[in-house]
Scaffold this motif. Structure first.
Motif, PDB file in Angstrom:
ATOM      1  N   ALA A  19      -1.560   0.943 -12.801  1.00 37.33           N
ATOM      2  CA  ALA A  19      -0.286   1.038 -12.087  1.00 37.33           C
ATOM      3  C   ALA A  19      -0.410   0.437 -10.689  1.00 37.33           C
ATOM      4  O   ALA A  19       0.516  -0.240 -10.210  1.00 37.33           O
ATOM      5  CB  ALA A  19       0.157   2.496 -12.004  1.00 37.33           C
ATOM      6  N   VAL A  20      -1.541   0.665 -10.020  1.00 33.14           N
ATOM      7  CA  VAL A  20      -1.777   0.067  -8.707  1.00 33.14           C
ATOM      8  C   VAL A  20      -1.774  -1.455  -8.811  1.00 33.14           C
ATOM      9  O   VAL A  20      -1.181  -2.154  -7.973  1.00 33.14           O
ATOM     10  CB  VAL A  20      -3.113   0.574  -8.121  1.00 33.14           C
ATOM     11  N   ALA A  21      -2.434  -1.985  -9.835  1.00 31.49           N
ATOM     12  CA  ALA A  21      -2.472  -3.436 -10.018  1.00 31.49           C
ATOM     13  C   ALA A  21      -1.080  -3.997 -10.299  1.00 31.49           C
ATOM     14  O   ALA A  21      -0.729  -5.091  -9.839  1.00 31.49           O
ATOM     15  CB  ALA A  21      -3.429  -3.794 -11.157  1.00 31.49           C
ATOM     16  N   LEU A  22      -0.270  -3.247 -11.047  1.00 25.91           N
ATOM     17  CA  LEU A  22       1.097  -3.684 -11.339  1.00 25.91           C
ATOM     18  C   LEU A  22       1.952  -3.694 -10.071  1.00 25.91           C
ATOM     19  O   LEU A  22       2.691  -4.657  -9.814  1.00 25.91           O
ATOM     20  CB  LEU A  22       1.720  -2.767 -12.389  1.00 25.91           C
ATOM     21  N   VAL A  23       1.849  -2.633  -9.282  1.00 25.51           N
ATOM     22  CA  VAL A  23       2.591  -2.577  -8.017  1.00 25.51           C
ATOM     23  C   VAL A  23       2.168  -3.726  -7.109  1.00 25.51           C
ATOM     24  O   VAL A  23       3.012  -4.374  -6.460  1.00 25.51           O
ATOM     25  CB  VAL A  23       2.363  -1.219  -7.311  1.00 25.51           C
ATOM     26  N   LEU A  29       0.823  -1.211   0.000  1.00 26.06           N
ATOM     27  CA  LEU A  29       0.000   0.000   0.000  1.00 26.06           C
ATOM     28  C   LEU A  29       0.856   1.260   0.000  1.00 26.06           C
ATOM     29  O   LEU A  29       0.540   2.239  -0.688  1.00 26.06           O
ATOM     30  CB  LEU A  29      -0.932   0.016   1.215  1.00 26.06           C
ATOM     31  N   ALA A  30       1.931   1.238   0.765  1.00 29.36           N
ATOM     32  CA  ALA A  30       2.805   2.414   0.838  1.00 29.36           C
ATOM     33  C   ALA A  30       3.399   2.738  -0.520  1.00 29.36           C
ATOM     34  O   ALA A  30       3.453   3.907  -0.937  1.00 29.36           O
ATOM     35  CB  ALA A  30       3.908   2.179   1.864  1.00 29.36           C
ATOM     36  N   VAL A  31       3.847   1.713  -1.239  1.00 30.28           N
ATOM     37  CA  VAL A  31       4.407   1.932  -2.579  1.00 30.28           C
ATOM     38  C   VAL A  31       3.325   2.439  -3.521  1.00 30.28           C
ATOM     39  O   VAL A  31       3.564   3.348  -4.337  1.00 30.28           O
ATOM     40  CB  VAL A  31       5.045   0.639  -3.117  1.00 30.28           C
ATOM     41  N   GLU A  32       2.134   1.883  -3.420  1.00 32.20           N
ATOM     42  CA  GLU A  32       1.029   2.320  -4.281  1.00 32.20           C
ATOM     43  C   GLU A  32       0.709   3.797  -4.052  1.00 32.20           C
ATOM     44  O   GLU A  32       0.472   4.538  -5.025  1.00 32.20           O
ATOM     45  CB  GLU A  32      -0.214   1.466  -4.013  1.00 32.20           C
ATOM     46  N   VAL A  33       0.685   4.221  -2.800  1.00 30.38           N
ATOM     47  CA  VAL A  33       0.389   5.619  -2.502  1.00 30.38           C
ATOM     48  C   VAL A  33       1.430   6.528  -3.146  1.00 30.38           C
ATOM     49  O   VAL A  33       1.097   7.586  -3.722  1.00 30.38           O
ATOM     50  CB  VAL A  33       0.339   5.848  -0.979  1.00 30.38           C
ATOM     51  N   LEU A  34       2.693   6.141  -3.081  1.00 27.93           N
ATOM     52  CA  LEU A  34       3.751   6.947  -3.690  1.00 27.93           C
ATOM     53  C   LEU A  34       3.590   7.002  -5.214  1.00 27.93           C
ATOM     54  O   LEU A  34       3.745   8.074  -5.821  1.00 27.93           O
ATOM     55  CB  LEU A  34       5.121   6.372  -3.332  1.00 27.93           C
ATOM     56  N   VAL A  35       3.282   5.872  -5.827  1.00 28.08           N
ATOM     57  CA  VAL A  35       3.107   5.822  -7.279  1.00 28.08           C
ATOM     58  C   VAL A  35       1.915   6.666  -7.711  1.00 28.08           C
ATOM     59  O   VAL A  35       1.983   7.434  -8.688  1.00 28.08           O
ATOM     60  CB  VAL A  35       2.937   4.362  -7.753  1.00 28.08           C
ATOM     61  N   ALA A  61       2.675  10.382  -7.420  1.00 31.71           N
ATOM     62  CA  ALA A  61       3.504  10.832  -8.541  1.00 31.71           C
ATOM     63  C   ALA A  61       2.665  10.980  -9.809  1.00 31.71           C
ATOM     64  O   ALA A  61       2.826  11.947 -10.569  1.00 31.71           O
ATOM     65  CB  ALA A  61       4.642   9.837  -8.772  1.00 31.71           C
ATOM     66  N   ALA A  62       1.746  10.026 -10.036  1.00 35.65           N
ATOM     67  CA  ALA A  62       0.888  10.090 -11.219  1.00 35.65           C
ATOM     68  C   ALA A  62      -0.004  11.333 -11.180  1.00 35.65           C
ATOM     69  O   ALA A  62      -0.185  12.022 -12.201  1.00 35.65           O
ATOM     70  CB  ALA A  62       0.030   8.829 -11.308  1.00 35.65           C
ATOM     71  N   MET A  63      -0.544  11.663 -10.010  1.00 33.67           N
ATOM     72  CA  MET A  63      -1.408  12.828  -9.892  1.00 33.67           C
ATOM     73  C   MET A  63      -0.612  14.127 -10.037  1.00 33.67           C
ATOM     74  O   MET A  63      -1.095  15.109 -10.618  1.00 33.67           O
ATOM     75  CB  MET A  63      -2.146  12.809  -8.553  1.00 33.67           C
ATOM     76  N   VAL A  92      -6.517   4.642  -4.919  1.00 36.90           N
ATOM     77  CA  VAL A  92      -6.016   3.691  -3.918  1.00 36.90           C
ATOM     78  C   VAL A  92      -7.173   2.888  -3.322  1.00 36.90           C
ATOM     79  O   VAL A  92      -7.057   1.666  -3.128  1.00 36.90           O
ATOM     80  CB  VAL A  92      -5.243   4.429  -2.816  1.00 36.90           C
ATOM     81  N   LEU A  93      -8.294   3.565  -3.049  1.00 39.14           N
ATOM     82  CA  LEU A  93      -9.448   2.879  -2.467  1.00 39.14           C
ATOM     83  C   LEU A  93     -10.029   1.850  -3.426  1.00 39.14           C
ATOM     84  O   LEU A  93     -10.275   0.695  -3.048  1.00 39.14           O
ATOM     85  CB  LEU A  93     -10.514   3.903  -2.079  1.00 39.14           C
TER      86      LEU A  93
END
Length: 267
Positions: free
Chosen positions: A45-49, A8-14, A17-19, A121-122
């Protein structure tokens, strides 16, 4: 739980960055609707992470996380390409113009970039949880894929029908009421909802994963009430033929068109 929090932490960062990149692109383009193009790609990207995170942590079930990545990537790529082609060369989407009217710069940041990022993320939460958990609910996966396929098909066909309708100069100023659009005023939004309910079904691994139902519920809420059907309907009110179309056509769930009723004094 540790595995989930790491992913989750990595997803939030990704997503952040995208936003941020999208905000810069929106500033250059002069319209906030650029974020619609990012929406599908950000979820992919979330699914990939999630898939890479589950693999690196040796958690979850490989077949499930890669299947979920494929489902989200196909849906997200198609949607983002469609939104890019639809919005390129046009001004601000009336929905964003109405939503941001009178907003301060800080309010605009919160309403668009923070809200959209949090929503990504949600909505991606079922995919994230599935990437790091195991369970015996694989029997639901075929039904989930079938619902996903129905949703993608409904969305793609609805978008294609509307694009052809708008491309015909003879239809300028007319309301699209043909094909899937004669059964629901928003076939693309309905298809979107089916996609994410299908993905949720594929993602289920344990009774605890049922709690991720908040994700498809949130997506359905966005599509119907927040930035989707209701907001678009409000924008369309007053256009010639809209009231008659709305009276005979279901707003969201596809239903046979209602017949026009005649008003009688005794009714």
């Amino acid at each position: 739980m540790t595995d989930l929090l790491q992913v989750l932490a990595v997803e939030v960062l990704v997503v952040a960055a995208a936003m941020a990149l999208t905000a810069y692109a929106a500033h250059r383009a002069g319209r906030y609707s650029v974020v619609d193009t990012t929406w599908g790609l950000a979820l992919a990207a979330v699914a990939l992470v999630a898939a890479l995170g589950g693999a690196s942590l040796d958690a979850g079930e490989p077949w499930r996380r890669w299947l979920l990545l494929a489902l989200v990537a196909v849906w997200g790529s198609r949607l983002s390409w469609h939104m890019h082609r639809r919005n390129s060369g046009h001004g601000e989407d009336p929905r964003y113009a109405a939503m941001l009217a009178g907003a301060t710069p800080l309010q605009r940041v919160v309403k668009v970039w923070v809200t959209q990022g949090a929503a990504v993320v949600l909505v991606g939460l079922p995919v994230t949880v599935a990437a790091v958990t195991t369970g015996g609910w694989a029997f639901l996966a075929p039904a989930g894929v079938a619902l996903w396929l129905l949703g993608v098909s409904f969305e793609a066909v609805g978008d294609a029908q509307l694009a052809r309708f708008k491309a015909d100069p003879a239809n300028r100023g007319r309301i699209m009421d043909r094909g899937l659009w004669s059964w629901t005023r928003h076939p693309n939004y309905f298809g979107d909802a089916c996609v994410w309910w299908g993905i949720w079904m594929v993602s289920l691994t344990t009774p605890w994963s049922l709690l991720t139902v908040v994700a498809p519920l949130a997506m359905t809420y966005f599509l119907v009430f927040a930035t989707g059907a209701r907001l678009l309907d409000k924008h369309m009110e007053g256009r010639p033929g809209w009231a008659e179309y709305a009276a005979r056509t279901s707003m969201f769930v596809p239903l046979p068109p209602r017949r026009a009723r005649r008003d009688h004094p005794e009714d």
